[in-house]
Design a protein around this motif. Structure first.
Motif, mmCIF file in Angstrom:
data_model
loop_
_atom_site.group_PDB
_atom_site.id
_atom_site.type_symbol
_atom_site.label_atom_id
_atom_site.label_comp_id
_atom_site.label_asym_id
_atom_site.label_seq_id
_atom_site.Cartn_x
_atom_site.Cartn_y
_atom_site.Cartn_z
ATOM 1 N N LEU A 1 93.487 -3.225 5.061
ATOM 2 C CA LEU A 1 93.807 -3.422 3.533
ATOM 3 C C LEU A 1 94.972 -2.906 2.986
ATOM 4 C CD1 LEU A 1 90.388 -3.402 1.988
ATOM 5 C CD2 LEU A 1 91.690 -5.273 2.257
ATOM 6 N N VAL A 2 95.165 -1.784 3.531
ATOM 7 C CA VAL A 2 96.407 -0.946 3.081
ATOM 8 C C VAL A 2 97.918 -1.790 3.048
ATOM 9 C CG1 VAL A 2 98.252 0.994 3.273
ATOM 10 C CG2 VAL A 2 95.570 1.194 3.787
ATOM 11 N N PRO A 3 98.145 -2.586 3.946
ATOM 12 C CA PRO A 3 99.397 -3.664 3.857
ATOM 13 C C PRO A 3 99.098 -4.700 2.724
ATOM 14 C CG PRO A 3 98.724 -3.238 6.358
ATOM 15 C CD PRO A 3 97.603 -2.879 5.525
ATOM 16 N N VAL A 4 97.724 -5.237 2.630
ATOM 17 C CA VAL A 4 97.620 -6.024 1.371
ATOM 18 C C VAL A 4 97.976 -5.442 0.279
ATOM 19 C CG1 VAL A 4 95.640 -7.489 0.252
ATOM 20 C CG2 VAL A 4 95.867 -7.050 2.627
ATOM 21 N N PHE A 5 97.495 -4.223 -0.140
ATOM 22 C CA PHE A 5 97.851 -3.482 -1.187
ATOM 23 C C PHE A 5 99.295 -3.105 -1.383
ATOM 24 C CE2 PHE A 5 93.231 -2.595 -1.441
ATOM 25 C CZ PHE A 5 93.020 -3.446 -2.514
ATOM 26 N N ARG A 6 99.873 -2.700 -0.375
ATOM 27 C CA ARG A 6 101.459 -2.603 -0.471
ATOM 28 C C ARG A 6 102.170 -3.807 -0.877
ATOM 29 N NH1 ARG A 6 105.005 0.283 4.379
ATOM 30 N NH2 ARG A 6 106.974 0.389 3.134
ATOM 31 N N ARG A 7 101.831 -4.797 -0.434
ATOM 32 C CA ARG A 7 102.201 -6.166 -0.917
ATOM 33 C C ARG A 7 102.132 -6.252 -2.443
ATOM 34 N NH1 ARG A 7 100.177 -12.151 1.056
ATOM 35 N NH2 ARG A 7 101.088 -13.166 -0.884
ATOM 36 N N ILE A 8 100.798 -6.131 -2.907
ATOM 37 C CA ILE A 8 100.688 -6.189 -4.428
ATOM 38 C C ILE A 8 101.440 -5.119 -5.225
ATOM 39 C CG2 ILE A 8 98.900 -5.865 -6.068
ATOM 40 C CD1 ILE A 8 96.743 -6.962 -4.100
ATOM 41 N N TYR A 9 101.506 -3.916 -4.588
ATOM 42 C CA TYR A 9 102.306 -3.013 -5.291
ATOM 43 C C TYR A 9 103.925 -3.177 -5.194
ATOM 44 C CZ TYR A 9 98.352 -0.016 -6.947
ATOM 45 O OH TYR A 9 97.268 0.443 -7.499
ATOM 46 N N GLU A 10 104.457 -3.663 -4.212
ATOM 47 C CA GLU A 10 105.901 -3.606 -3.931
ATOM 48 C C GLU A 10 106.641 -5.200 -4.420
ATOM 49 O OE1 GLU A 10 106.754 -0.260 -0.734
ATOM 50 O OE2 GLU A 10 106.481 -2.320 0.306
ATOM 51 N N SER A 11 105.582 -6.180 -4.417
ATOM 52 C CA SER A 11 106.396 -7.222 -4.746
ATOM 53 C C SER A 11 106.555 -7.636 -6.000
ATOM 54 C CB SER A 11 105.357 -8.550 -3.939
ATOM 55 O OG SER A 11 105.738 -9.751 -4.216
ATOM 56 N N ASP A 12 107.918 -7.981 -6.308
ATOM 57 C CA ASP A 12 108.019 -8.517 -7.676
ATOM 58 C C ASP A 12 107.160 -9.769 -8.002
ATOM 59 O OD1 ASP A 12 109.914 -6.484 -8.019
ATOM 60 O OD2 ASP A 12 111.625 -7.720 -7.359
ATOM 61 N N ASP A 13 106.683 -10.341 -7.172
ATOM 62 C CA ASP A 13 106.073 -11.610 -7.572
ATOM 63 C C ASP A 13 104.473 -11.715 -7.803
ATOM 64 O OD1 ASP A 13 108.295 -13.291 -7.129
ATOM 65 O OD2 ASP A 13 107.886 -13.299 -5.003
ATOM 66 N N THR A 14 104.070 -10.197 -7.885
ATOM 67 C CA THR A 14 102.610 -10.057 -7.891
ATOM 68 C C THR A 14 102.250 -10.318 -9.471
ATOM 69 O OG1 THR A 14 102.607 -8.225 -6.444
ATOM 70 C CG2 THR A 14 101.065 -8.170 -7.804
ATOM 71 N N PRO A 15 101.101 -11.157 -9.383
ATOM 72 C CA PRO A 15 100.754 -11.549 -10.828
ATOM 73 C C PRO A 15 100.369 -10.222 -11.586
ATOM 74 C CG PRO A 15 99.779 -13.003 -9.328
ATOM 75 C CD PRO A 15 100.330 -12.047 -8.575
ATOM 76 N N TRP A 16 100.533 -9.954 -12.793
ATOM 77 C CA TRP A 16 100.341 -8.614 -13.409
ATOM 78 C C TRP A 16 99.076 -8.077 -13.388
ATOM 79 C CZ3 TRP A 16 102.665 -4.093 -14.658
ATOM 80 C CH2 TRP A 16 101.807 -3.472 -15.454
ATOM 81 N N GLY A 17 98.032 -9.255 -13.556
ATOM 82 C CA GLY A 17 96.638 -8.789 -13.504
ATOM 83 C C GLY A 17 96.022 -8.332 -12.286
ATOM 84 N N LEU A 18 96.760 -8.659 -11.114
ATOM 85 C CA LEU A 18 96.269 -8.170 -9.920
ATOM 86 C C LEU A 18 96.691 -6.809 -9.798
ATOM 87 C CD1 LEU A 18 96.673 -10.908 -7.488
ATOM 88 C CD2 LEU A 18 94.566 -10.238 -8.385
ATOM 89 N N TYR A 19 97.864 -6.430 -10.179
ATOM 90 C CA TYR A 19 98.367 -4.949 -10.297
ATOM 91 C C TYR A 19 97.542 -4.163 -11.206
ATOM 92 C CZ TYR A 19 101.290 -1.284 -11.116
ATOM 93 O OH TYR A 19 102.069 0.078 -11.208
ATOM 94 N N GLU A 20 97.474 -4.645 -12.420
ATOM 95 C CA GLU A 20 96.597 -3.920 -13.450
ATOM 96 C C GLU A 20 95.241 -3.760 -12.813
ATOM 97 O OE1 GLU A 20 96.169 -4.070 -18.140
ATOM 98 O OE2 GLU A 20 96.621 -5.843 -16.875
ATOM 99 N N ALA A 21 94.567 -4.655 -12.147
ATOM 100 C CA ALA A 21 93.270 -4.355 -11.822
ATOM 101 C C ALA A 21 93.191 -3.341 -10.686
ATOM 102 C CB ALA A 21 92.659 -5.838 -11.111
#
Length: 282
Positions: free
Chosen positions: A200-220
């Motif tokens: 799961l760590v690479p999944v969360f790394r993508r969420i945290y590092e990508s400029d395309d991550t929807p804000w709601g997912l990062y905020e969650a």
């Protein structure tokens, strides 16, 4: 206003025969008569001890209510409302942590004068606390044995044990959003306690590092970290309050006391959300 006395406005209602009142709505007659000290003679400070724990249980009831709703909102892909519920959970956690300061006014001598009257009653037996831990992922079927004499509590915990955790539903929402959450995570036995899932760590790394991550997912993700941090602060304040009050005595429920509470600080609900921080930017 005259002579420092506020005017009693004529529109204020005074006759409440047969009508809803503040006290009836809140069931204050029962609530305010639910404190029953057992020390003989009754010790003054036992009232503090009872009310501290009763108010904690009320906050835990509301926290569980909000966590269940947040879980349902994640399951429905309603991130906005899930975050609203988690914001309230965090505010409740602050209340629970801050109120340790009130119990900390109980000196060791004062507590010793009525502690023996508690018998084996202990906060370890709080089924709502266990329910909160279960829904956050720290599940332990052995805990059900503590509640065999309380059928309603046992049934609640057994039900939550068999249900997905808050984290399970969040991860399922991530999968529906297109993130590569491993199948073995999505299909895990949800009655088991959560264990670290390195995939799961690479999944969360993508969420945290990508400029395309929807804000709601990062905020969650950050909201979940907040919830765990707050839980740890509560555990630490609990430990320190117990230590300053009874030192290293054994707990009334049979635990080792401070040592048992200290080991709880090593428990984690969302380990991958902490592990990813080591990977970000490397």
């Amino acid at each position: 206003m005259a002579d420092g006395v506020r005017d009693f406005e004529p529109t204020i209602r005074t006759d409440f025969h047969g009508a809803m009142t503040y006290g009836r709505y809140l069931d204050l007659e029962r609530l305010l008569h639910a404190q029953h000290p057992v020390s003989e003679p009754e010790h003054h400070d036992e009232m503090l001890f009872i009310i501290q724990h009763q108010t904690s249980e009320l906050w835990l009831k509301l926290m569980l209510h909000e966590l269940r709703e947040a879980r349902a909102r994640f399951a429905a892909d309603d991130l906005g409302m899930a975050l609203k519920c988690l914001a309230r959970v965090k505010a409740i956690q602050k209340q629970l942590t801050d109120q340790w300061s009130v119990l900390a006014t109980l000196t060791p001598r004062e507590y010793a004068q009525f502690r023996g009257s508690l018998g084996h009653a202990s906060g370890f037996q709080s089924y709502q606390y266990r329910a909160v831990e279960f829904i956050l992922g720290n599940k332990d079927r052995r805990m059900l044995g503590v509640f065999t004499s309380e059928p309603e509590a046992h049934a609640l915990l057994e039900a939550i044990l068999a249900e997905p955790t808050l984290y399970d539903e969040f991860l399922r929402a991530l999968a529906r959003a297109g993130y590569p959450v491993p199948a073995e995570v999505l299909e895990r036995d949800v009655s088991e306690h959560w264990t670290m899932q390195p995939a799961l760590v690479p999944v969360f790394r993508r969420i945290y590092e990508s400029d395309d991550t929807p804000w709601g997912l990062y905020e969650a993700c950050e909201a979940l970290v907040d919830v765990e941090d707050n839980f740890q602060f509560w555990r630490f304040r609990h430990l320190r309050t117990v230590q300053r009050t009874i030192g290293f005595k054994r707990g009334t429920g049979g635990s080792s006391g401070v040592g048992f509470l200290r080991r709880a600080l090593d428990l984690t609900f969302f380990p991958e959300l902490y592990a990813v921080r080591t990977e970000i930017g490397t």
